[in-house]
Design a protein around this motif. Structure first.
Motif, PDB file in Angstrom:
ATOM      1  N   ALA A  10       0.817  -1.211   0.000  1.00 15.45           N
ATOM      2  CA  ALA A  10       0.000   0.000   0.000  1.00 15.45           C
ATOM      3  C   ALA A  10       0.849   1.259   0.000  1.00 15.45           C
ATOM      4  N   ALA A  11       1.953   1.224   0.720  1.00 12.93           N
ATOM      5  CA  ALA A  11       2.741   2.436   0.910  1.00 12.93           C
ATOM      6  C   ALA A  11       3.709   2.720  -0.229  1.00 12.93           C
ATOM      7  N   ARG A  12       4.160   1.681  -0.963  1.00  3.47           N
ATOM      8  CA  ARG A  12       5.088   1.846  -2.074  1.00  3.47           C
ATOM      9  C   ARG A  12       6.308   2.673  -1.657  1.00  3.47           C
ATOM     10  N   PHE A  13       7.048   2.153  -0.701  1.00  5.97           N
ATOM     11  CA  PHE A  13       8.231   2.867  -0.225  1.00  5.97           C
ATOM     12  C   PHE A  13       9.227   3.072  -1.363  1.00  5.97           C
ATOM     13  N   ARG A  14       9.762   4.247  -1.412  1.00  5.74           N
ATOM     14  CA  ARG A  14      10.744   4.557  -2.453  1.00  5.74           C
ATOM     15  C   ARG A  14      12.154   4.329  -1.931  1.00  5.74           C
ATOM     16  N   SER A  15      12.962   3.708  -2.738  1.00  2.60           N
ATOM     17  CA  SER A  15      14.333   3.430  -2.329  1.00  2.60           C
ATOM     18  C   SER A  15      15.115   4.724  -2.153  1.00  2.60           C
ATOM     19  N   ALA A  16      16.025   4.720  -1.202  1.00  9.77           N
ATOM     20  CA  ALA A  16      16.863   5.906  -0.969  1.00  9.77           C
ATOM     21  C   ALA A  16      17.814   6.162  -2.124  1.00  9.77           C
ATOM     22  N   ARG A 191       9.407   4.440   7.933  1.00 11.05           N
ATOM     23  CA  ARG A 191       8.654   3.231   8.292  1.00 11.05           C
ATOM     24  C   ARG A 191       8.849   2.806   9.742  1.00 11.05           C
ATOM     25  N   ASP A 192      10.053   2.990  10.297  1.00  6.67           N
ATOM     26  CA  ASP A 192      10.289   2.567  11.682  1.00  6.67           C
ATOM     27  C   ASP A 192       9.470   3.381  12.676  1.00  6.67           C
ATOM     28  N   TRP A 193       9.107   4.598  12.272  1.00  6.07           N
ATOM     29  CA  TRP A 193       8.400   5.473  13.197  1.00  6.07           C
ATOM     30  C   TRP A 193       6.888   5.380  13.030  1.00  6.07           C
ATOM     31  N   TYR A 195       5.354   2.390  11.789  1.00 11.61           N
ATOM     32  CA  TYR A 195       4.901   1.011  11.924  1.00 11.61           C
ATOM     33  C   TYR A 195       5.752   0.237  12.917  1.00 11.61           C
ATOM     34  N   TRP A 196       6.087   0.880  14.011  1.00 12.36           N
ATOM     35  CA  TRP A 196       6.944   0.231  15.005  1.00 12.36           C
ATOM     36  C   TRP A 196       6.236  -0.904  15.716  1.00 12.36           C
ATOM     37  N   ASP A 197       4.905  -0.992  15.620  1.00 12.06           N
ATOM     38  CA  ASP A 197       4.169  -2.010  16.346  1.00 12.06           C
ATOM     39  C   ASP A 197       3.688  -3.164  15.460  1.00 12.06           C
ATOM     40  N   ILE A 198       4.222  -3.274  14.242  1.00 17.41           N
ATOM     41  CA  ILE A 198       3.843  -4.375  13.375  1.00 17.41           C
ATOM     42  C   ILE A 198       4.360  -5.694  13.960  1.00 17.41           C
TER      43      ILE A 198
END
Length: 202
Positions: A10-16, A191-193, A195-198
């Motif tokens: 859903a989020a489609r994170f973009r690579s650094a 993402r770590d901030w 979805y820290w509770d996944i």
């Protein structure tokens, strides 16, 4: 499918790796409270890069993560912050604003009569002609067909009981609800901030 996989899709994170070519306007900073939780999820607490850098210079925030992109002046160079944390804790308001988006979020973006996520609108549980108010406790998310079918009747008269009774949510409840509906674009450093509770994958 695991929850984390759904979020990734859903989020489609973009690579650094794409950071150096980023437009500056595409470099907002995720703003965390002093306890390192987002100030808000909806809308997601984001500051333009100029605001984030000004806050860093004024020592109001700490940099948690940065983009590969940097800005320069004659005397210094700074990587653009991608995640910042306030140095002073801001107490969130107990109740959220009564807005269209927050109402949809409370109701999980689905009709509260049939569960459909399509053609969403609003319905007064107690119709206005019968004295129903436009308030958290009397408005539900409804799809257009259900809204038309119910018309100016009460749910009992229409034989359409709501799936969940309408309530006035707290800000905490909406924040928790918002975790299940990520924005379409999130930088990987966020993402770590968010979805820290996944649940961790086995």
């Amino acid at each position: 499918m695991l929850k984390s996989e759904l979020i990734e899709r859903a989020a489609r994170f973009r690579s650094a790796e794409g950071d150096p070519s980023r437009s500056l306007s595409d470099c907002p900073a995720l703003v965390l409270n002093a306890d390192y939780t987002p100030l808000s999820y909806y809308p997601l607490s984001l500051w333009p890069w100029q605001t984030a850098i000004k806050a860093v210079v004024l020592e109001r925030v700490d940099i948690v993560s940065s983009y590969e992109r940097a800005v320069h002046s004659p005397n210094w160079t700074m990587q653009i912050p991608s995640v910042i944390a306030l140095r002073q804790y801001v107490k969130p308001s107990e109740f959220p604003a009564f807005t269209r988006f927050n109402l949809f979020l409370r109701d999980r973006f689905s009709c509260q009569y049939c569960g459909s996520p399509h053609n969403l609108t609003f319905d007064h549980v107690l119709p206005r002609r019968l004295g129903g108010r436009t308030s958290w406790e009397n408005i539900l998310t409804a799809c257009a067909p259900c809204n038309l079918r119910k018309g100016g009747r009460t749910p009992k008269q229409a034989n359409m009981p709501p799936l969940v009774p309408p309530i006035r949510p707290t800000s905490w409840q909406l924040q928790e609800r918002g975790r299940g509906f990520p924005p379409n674009y999130l930088h990987e450093t966020w993402r770590d901030w968010l979805y820290w509770d996944i649940e961790l994958e086995e």
